[in-house]
Design a protein around this motif. Structure first.
Motif, PDB file in Angstrom:
ATOM      1  N   THR A 150      -2.252 -16.593 -80.422  1.00 22.11           N
ATOM      2  CA  THR A 150      -2.332 -18.051 -80.375  1.00 22.11           C
ATOM      3  C   THR A 150      -3.729 -18.556 -80.694  1.00 22.11           C
ATOM      4  O   THR A 150      -3.898 -19.491 -81.482  1.00 22.11           O
ATOM      5  N   GLU A 151      -4.734 -17.950 -80.107  1.00 20.84           N
ATOM      6  CA  GLU A 151      -6.116 -18.382 -80.355  1.00 20.84           C
ATOM      7  C   GLU A 151      -6.465 -18.276 -81.844  1.00 20.84           C
ATOM      8  O   GLU A 151      -7.128 -19.149 -82.400  1.00 20.84           O
ATOM      9  N   SER A 152      -5.981 -17.233 -82.487  1.00 22.89           N
ATOM     10  CA  SER A 152      -6.253 -17.046 -83.915  1.00 22.89           C
ATOM     11  C   SER A 152      -5.508 -18.072 -84.767  1.00 22.89           C
ATOM     12  O   SER A 152      -6.006 -18.480 -85.817  1.00 22.89           O
ATOM     13  N   ILE A 153      -4.327 -18.472 -84.337  1.00 23.51           N
ATOM     14  CA  ILE A 153      -3.586 -19.519 -85.062  1.00 23.51           C
ATOM     15  C   ILE A 153      -4.405 -20.801 -85.066  1.00 23.51           C
ATOM     16  O   ILE A 153      -4.557 -21.449 -86.104  1.00 23.51           O
ATOM     17  N   TYR A 154      -4.962 -21.155 -83.925  1.00 26.01           N
ATOM     18  CA  TYR A 154      -5.767 -22.374 -83.843  1.00 26.01           C
ATOM     19  C   TYR A 154      -7.033 -22.272 -84.687  1.00 26.01           C
ATOM     20  O   TYR A 154      -7.408 -23.223 -85.374  1.00 26.01           O
ATOM     21  N   ARG A 155      -7.698 -21.110 -84.652  1.00 29.05           N
ATOM     22  CA  ARG A 155      -8.902 -20.928 -85.479  1.00 29.05           C
ATOM     23  C   ARG A 155      -8.554 -20.993 -86.956  1.00 29.05           C
ATOM     24  O   ARG A 155      -9.241 -21.641 -87.745  1.00 29.05           O
ATOM     25  N   ALA A 156      -7.472 -20.303 -87.350  1.00 31.41           N
ATOM     26  CA  ALA A 156      -7.060 -20.296 -88.757  1.00 31.41           C
ATOM     27  C   ALA A 156      -6.699 -21.705 -89.217  1.00 31.41           C
ATOM     28  O   ALA A 156      -7.094 -22.132 -90.309  1.00 31.41           O
ATOM     29  N   ALA A 157      -5.965 -22.438 -88.398  1.00 34.22           N
ATOM     30  CA  ALA A 157      -5.578 -23.803 -88.763  1.00 34.22           C
ATOM     31  C   ALA A 157      -6.805 -24.689 -88.939  1.00 34.22           C
ATOM     32  O   ALA A 157      -6.880 -25.476 -89.887  1.00 34.22           O
ATOM     33  N   ASP A 158      -7.756 -24.541 -88.050  1.00 35.40           N
ATOM     34  CA  ASP A 158      -8.982 -25.329 -88.141  1.00 35.40           C
ATOM     35  C   ASP A 158      -9.734 -25.010 -89.441  1.00 35.40           C
ATOM     36  O   ASP A 158     -10.159 -25.909 -90.160  1.00 35.40           O
ATOM     37  N   ILE A 159      -9.866 -23.750 -89.741  1.00 35.87           N
ATOM     38  CA  ILE A 159     -10.574 -23.320 -90.951  1.00 35.87           C
ATOM     39  C   ILE A 159      -9.838 -23.789 -92.209  1.00 35.87           C
ATOM     40  O   ILE A 159     -10.457 -24.203 -93.182  1.00 35.87           O
ATOM     41  N   LEU A 160      -8.492 -23.721 -92.172  1.00 35.04           N
ATOM     42  CA  LEU A 160      -7.698 -24.093 -93.345  1.00 35.04           C
ATOM     43  C   LEU A 160      -7.354 -25.585 -93.381  1.00 35.04           C
ATOM     44  O   LEU A 160      -6.678 -26.044 -94.289  1.00 35.04           O
TER      45      LEU A 160
END
Length: 91
Positions: A55-65
């Protein structure tokens, strides 16, 4: 129009969507991995749908993308309007 499999698990969509968004954003996999703090091997497992994305990586990836986290978890056809707008802006 290609059929969309609605039985696909969310983590299987995430990898496809990351792959597409990396191209839209003109971002390399190396840069993405560095910014999300994952290995290239881990990104490969996400893209192929072999492992679930934390979940934490989904949020980081979404923010970056620059997308909503929920958009990473649905087949790209359902978030196509967002992608079309981004492609037009990039051109």
């Amino acid at each position: 129009m290609p059929k969309v499999n609605l039985n696909v698990k969310p983590w299987q969509c995430i990898g496809d969507n990351i792959r597409i968004l990396l191209a839209v954003r003109n971002m390399t996999r190396n840069e993405f991995c560095r910014r999300v703090n994952i290995s290239k091997a881990q990104l490969s497992r996400w893209i192929t749908g072999k492992t679930a994305v934390p979940t934490e990586s989904i949020y980081r990836a979404a923010d970056i993308l620059k997308v909503n986290p929920g958009e990473l978890m649905v087949p790209i056809k359902y978030s196509e309007n967002c992608i079309k707008m981004e492609v037009k802006e990039a051109i």
